[in-house]
Write an enzyme that holds these catalytic residues in place. Structure first.
Site, mmCIF file in Angstrom:
data_model
loop_
_atom_site.group_PDB
_atom_site.id
_atom_site.type_symbol
_atom_site.label_atom_id
_atom_site.label_comp_id
_atom_site.label_asym_id
_atom_site.label_seq_id
_atom_site.Cartn_x
_atom_site.Cartn_y
_atom_site.Cartn_z
ATOM 1 N N CYS A 119 -3.193 4.961 -2.467
ATOM 2 C CA CYS A 119 -3.955 4.021 -2.283
ATOM 3 C C CYS A 119 -3.086 2.695 -1.792
ATOM 4 C CB CYS A 119 -4.343 3.467 -3.677
ATOM 5 S SG CYS A 119 -5.369 4.646 -4.757
ATOM 6 N N GLY A 120 -3.874 1.870 -1.018
ATOM 7 C CA GLY A 120 -3.289 0.791 -0.540
ATOM 8 C C GLY A 120 -2.802 1.176 1.045
#
Length: 339
Positions: A119-120
Site C-alpha cells: 500500500c502507499g
C-alpha cells in the site's frame, strides 16, 4: 530463500459453539531491507520468498534502474541472530549493486522510506513524484478475451501459497495462447507484481507479447509499475465492476469478484433491499446471470425463513458480453458529448 514463506501456528476454531484447536498454515510477512551499493534505501513488508526477483522488480518498477543490465549483482543476507534471540521479527537484507550513474541519481533523490504491505507510494515524498511514467508503452499482438478468461480460471492452480494459507496475492505472466508461463505470490499485491517483473527481467523476456494477470485490483500504482516495466497489458481480477456500479448508481456496493463468490456472498440482515448487478456473460453457461439469480433465490428464501421483508432485484446489461464497467464508461462518454 532465507526464511520460510509459510509457518504453522496454533489456532482455535469455533463452529456452531464447538471449540477445537488445530495447527493452521499462515503466510509469513517480514521486513525486507533493500540497499543499493551499500546504502540503505527502503524497508518493505513482504513474504520472504523469491526475494531476488522482488529486489530486481522493485528497482525496475520504481524507476531506480532503467534496465535489468543496470543491476550488477544481488546478494541475500541472513537475518541477524540478535533479533531472533530477542523474539523480534527478523529482517531479511537484500543488497544490490547498480551502475554508478544510477547510484548518483539515487543519492540525489534519496528518501527515507518505510513501506507497508502493498500500500502507499513507494519512495514518493511529494505529489510531483506520483506520475513517473511519461512514455507510452508499446503493445504487442492483440489479446483474445476468451484466452484472458481462461487464464483467470487457471490462476488458482499456480497459487500454492494461497491454497495453503488463503492469504496471498498473485501476479502471473500469460502468453498470447492464454497459458500461464510464470507466477509469483506475496502477502502484498505490489510485491507480487514486483516479483513477476523481476523474474521476467532476469529471464530477458519481452513484456509486450502477452499480459500480466493480477489477483488484486488494478490500482494506478499497479498500472504505473507495469508501464515502467514495459508491460503492454495488465488484467486484474478484483473489483472494477463494483466501483463502476457505485459511481453509476450511488448505491453502497459489495464486490463479489467472481461468479462463485457472488452465489455465496453474505448480506447483513438489516439490509431490506438488495440490487444484484450481474455481468451479461456471453458464454454458453451464462455464468454471470445464472449466479445472480441463484443468489437472488437464496436471499429470498433466507428472508422468508427469518420472517423479514426483503426486496431482491437483478440487473443485467442488455448487450451480451458487457458488464457494468462498460455501462459506466458509456455514460461518461455520453455526458462528455452532451457537455
Amino acid at each position: 530463500d532465507l526464511q520460510p514463506a509459510v509457518v504453522s501456528l496454533p489456532a482455535l476454531r469455533i463452529d456452531g459453539g464447538q471449540r477445537s484447536e488445530f495447527s493452521d498454515a499462515v503466510i509469513e510477512e517480514r521486513p525486507i531491507a533493500l540497499s543499493y551499493n551499500g546504502v540503505a534505501h527502503a524497508v518493505m513488508m513482504a513474504t520472504p520468498h523469491d526475494l531476488d526477483d522482488f529486489a530486481l522488480g522493485f528497482a525496475l518498477s520504481e524507476g531506480l534502474i532503467d534496465a535489468p543490465a543496470d543491476c550488477q549483482g544481488i546478494e541475500l543476507r541472513a537475518p541477524g541472530e540478535a533479533a531472533a534471540q530477542a523474539g523480534m521479527p527478523t529482517a531479511c537484507e537484500v543488497h544490490l549493486e547498480i551502475a554508478s550513474r544510477l547510484f548518483v541519481r539515487l543519492k540525489e533523490k534519496r528518501r527515507a522510506l518505510a513501506g507497508r504491505t502493498g500500500c502507499g507510494l513507494c519512495g514518493v515524498d511529494s505529489l510531483d513524484g506520483v506520475a513517473r511514467c511519461h512514455t507510452p508503452v508499446r503493445r504487442g499482438a492483440a489479446l483474445s478475451a476468451a484466452r484472458m478468461f481462461a487464464a483467470v480460471k487457471a490462476l488458482e492452480r499456480h497459487q500454492p501459497l494461497r491454497q495453503s494459507t488463503g492469504a496471498a496475492h498473485a501476479a502471473a505472466w500469460v502468453n498470447l495462447a492464454g497459458d500461464i508461463e510464470l507466477a509469483r505470490e506475496d502477502v502484498g499485491r505490489h510485491n507480487a507484481l514486483d516479483k513477476l517483473i523481476g523474474a521476467r527481467a532476469k529471464a530477458g523476456a519481452d513484456n509486450r507479447d502477452g499480459f500480466a494477470l493480477v489477483s488484486s485490483r488494478a490500482s494506478y500504482e499497479m498500472v504505473q509499475k507495469s508501464a515502467l516495466a514495459g508491460i503492454g497489458a495488465l488484467a486484474a481480477m478484483s473489483a472494477p465492476t463494483a466501483l463502476a456500479v457505485r459511481l453509476r448508481t450511488g448505491k453502497p456496493t459489495w464486490a463479489a469478484i467472481n461468479c462463485g463468490n457472488l452465489e455465496r456472498i453474505w448480506i447483513p440482515e438489516p439490509v431490506r433491499r438488495v440490487c444484484i448487478y450481474a455481468d451479461n456473460d456471453a458464454d454458453a453457461e451464462f455464468a454471470g446471470q445464472a449466479s445472480a439469480y441463484i443468489l437472488a433465490q437464496r436471499l429470498v428464501r433466507e428472508a422468508k425463513k427469518a420472517g423479514i421483508h426483503r426486496t431482491v432485484e437483478v440487473f443485467v446489461p442488455r448487450q451480451a458480453g458487457t458488464d457494468w464497467a462498460d455501462i459506466w464508461l458509456a455514460s461518461l462518454a455520453k455526458d462528455k458529448r452532451a457537455a
